[in-house]
Design a protein around this motif. Structure first.
Motif, PDB file in Angstrom:
ATOM      1  N   TYR A 161       9.209  -0.007   1.567  1.00 26.31           N
ATOM      2  CA  TYR A 161       9.638   1.070   2.458  1.00 26.31           C
ATOM      3  C   TYR A 161       8.477   1.995   2.796  1.00 26.31           C
ATOM      4  N   GLN A 162       8.375   2.297   4.082  1.00 20.96           N
ATOM      5  CA  GLN A 162       7.325   3.209   4.537  1.00 20.96           C
ATOM      6  C   GLN A 162       7.961   4.506   5.007  1.00 20.96           C
ATOM      7  N   SER A 163       7.736   5.560   4.261  1.00 20.05           N
ATOM      8  CA  SER A 163       8.288   6.862   4.632  1.00 20.05           C
ATOM      9  C   SER A 163       7.396   7.523   5.672  1.00 20.05           C
ATOM     10  N   ARG A 164       7.927   8.564   6.282  1.00 22.41           N
ATOM     11  CA  ARG A 164       7.133   9.293   7.277  1.00 22.41           C
ATOM     12  C   ARG A 164       5.919   9.956   6.638  1.00 22.41           C
ATOM     13  N   ALA A 165       6.065  10.363   5.388  1.00 22.99           N
ATOM     14  CA  ALA A 165       4.995  11.108   4.731  1.00 22.99           C
ATOM     15  C   ALA A 165       3.904  10.211   4.170  1.00 22.99           C
ATOM     16  N   ASP A 166       4.163   8.907   4.083  1.00 18.63           N
ATOM     17  CA  ASP A 166       3.206   7.993   3.469  1.00 18.63           C
ATOM     18  C   ASP A 166       2.837   6.904   4.464  1.00 18.63           C
ATOM     19  N   GLY A 167       1.552   6.751   4.718  1.00 19.59           N
ATOM     20  CA  GLY A 167       1.102   5.746   5.670  1.00 19.59           C
ATOM     21  C   GLY A 167       1.228   4.332   5.158  1.00 19.59           C
ATOM     22  N   ASN A 168       1.368   4.159   3.854  1.00 15.41           N
ATOM     23  CA  ASN A 168       1.475   2.823   3.268  1.00 15.41           C
ATOM     24  C   ASN A 168       2.880   2.591   2.731  1.00 15.41           C
ATOM     25  N   ALA A 169       3.408   1.377   2.982  1.00 18.38           N
ATOM     26  CA  ALA A 169       4.730   1.024   2.477  1.00 18.38           C
ATOM     27  C   ALA A 169       4.693   0.921   0.958  1.00 18.38           C
TER      28      ALA A 169
END
Length: 327
Positions: A161-169
């Protein structure tokens, strides 16, 4: 047997079909099932997917569903109108699951001898959404299939899962609780191991999903309906408030026909409409109020009036800072 065959991308083997049929009381051999599948594939949109092992049978996505008795013209017309409403609203991958029914409805309405007048009716009805049209985000087919299976079997999911706050899944182990669709976006309601608080994960941000053999843990007393009705889909709740808004008459008239809540109180004057209602204060409510601009004023509660005032002030500052003051 045709009803037991899933729609692409899921498959079922002849052996699995044989087990299901015998469990339902049909006296049939596996060889007969295999032979019948080949014969049925000549008349219906099923095929044997030999791209994976074990080989499995599936319906093609575009194949019309079986319906006995067939659709009436009124039902077909209703489905086509529903298609116009859902297009551009639901994620494409979800909408594709019912596309065969729309195809079936189209075939019914295209019968020139029986339903010509119904087909013409489609040219006289237009669905218009009361918001800015946007393109729904894509949801990976394999991810969607895994979510559906995990939901039905109540098993844990391994997600990338790739959140908006994290560029990496990032990998996450989740316990699925339900699926909700809010506007253009589909969300998985779940808990994320090892935590127990309920979260929302946007399905289009899931890059991969695998169903595990471990049973999902369902919080005691959890109800998806109560969760959604409690304002969770407003993204964050700030508690119940007694809201009082003063609308300009033309902007507030819609509340007489489409109430905000059933027990709202409306007071009309010559040039204004004042609304009083007990509602959940959340982001969705604030977006709705801000969307009316100068057509509405928050009278109470004071903290919400201050929030709206600050948002409007920031918007004004952005315009004057970037492009100079308006005259």
């Amino acid at each position: 047997m045709l009803n037991l065959i899933p729609v692409s991308p899921r498959t079922v083997t002849a052996g699995q079909l044989h087990q299901s049929l015998t469990a339902d009381g049909f006296e049939v051999t596996k060889r007969t099932v295999e032979r019948d599948l080949i014969q049925l594939s000549e008349s219906f949109g099923i095929f044997n997917d030999d791209s994976r092992l074990p080989h499995g049978w599936r319906w093609q996505k575009e194949s019309p569903r079986l319906s006995l008795p067939g659709l009436t013209p009124e039902e077909a017309l209703t489905l086509k109108l529903a298609e116009g409403h859902l297009n551009g609203l639901m994620p494409v991958s979800l909408l594709e699951n019912i596309q065969p029914y729309f195809v079936q409805a189209e075939k019914v309405l295209q019968n020139p001898l029986l339903y010509k007048s119904y087909a013409k009716w489609l040219d006289k009805v237009k669905v218009v959404h009361p918001w800015q049209p946007m393109i729904p985000p894509e949801v990976d087919e394999s991810v969607l299939a895994a979510i559906h299976r995990a939901m039905m079997e109540e098993r844990q999911l391994e997600l990338l899962y790739q959140s908006r706050a994290d560029g990496n899944a990032q990998p996450r182990t989740v316990h699925p609780l339900g699926i909700v669709i809010r506007g253009y976006v589909a969300y998985l309601v779940c808990t994320i191991h090892p935590f127990t608080d309920v979260r929302l994960l946007a399905m289009h941000r899931m890059q991969a999903a695998t169903v595990t053999e471990i049973a999902a843990l369902i919080p005691h007393g959890f109800s998806l309906k109560e969760y959604a009705d409690g304002g969770a889909l407003g993204f964050s709740g700030f508690g119940m408030i007694q809201l009082q808004l003063k609308f300009k008459k033309t902007a507030g008239m819609h509340l007489l026909e489409s109430p905000l809540v059933r027990d709202q109180i409306i007071v009309e004057t010559e040039d204004a409409i004042t609304l009083t209602a007990n509602v959940i204060d959340n982001v969705q409510l604030r977006w709705w109020i801000l969307g009316f601009g100068a057509q509405v004023e928050v009278l109470s509660p004071p903290h919400l009036r201050e929030v709206i005032y600050n948002e409007i002030s920031k918007a004004m500052a952005a315009y004057t800072t970037n492009h100079g003051s308006f005259i």
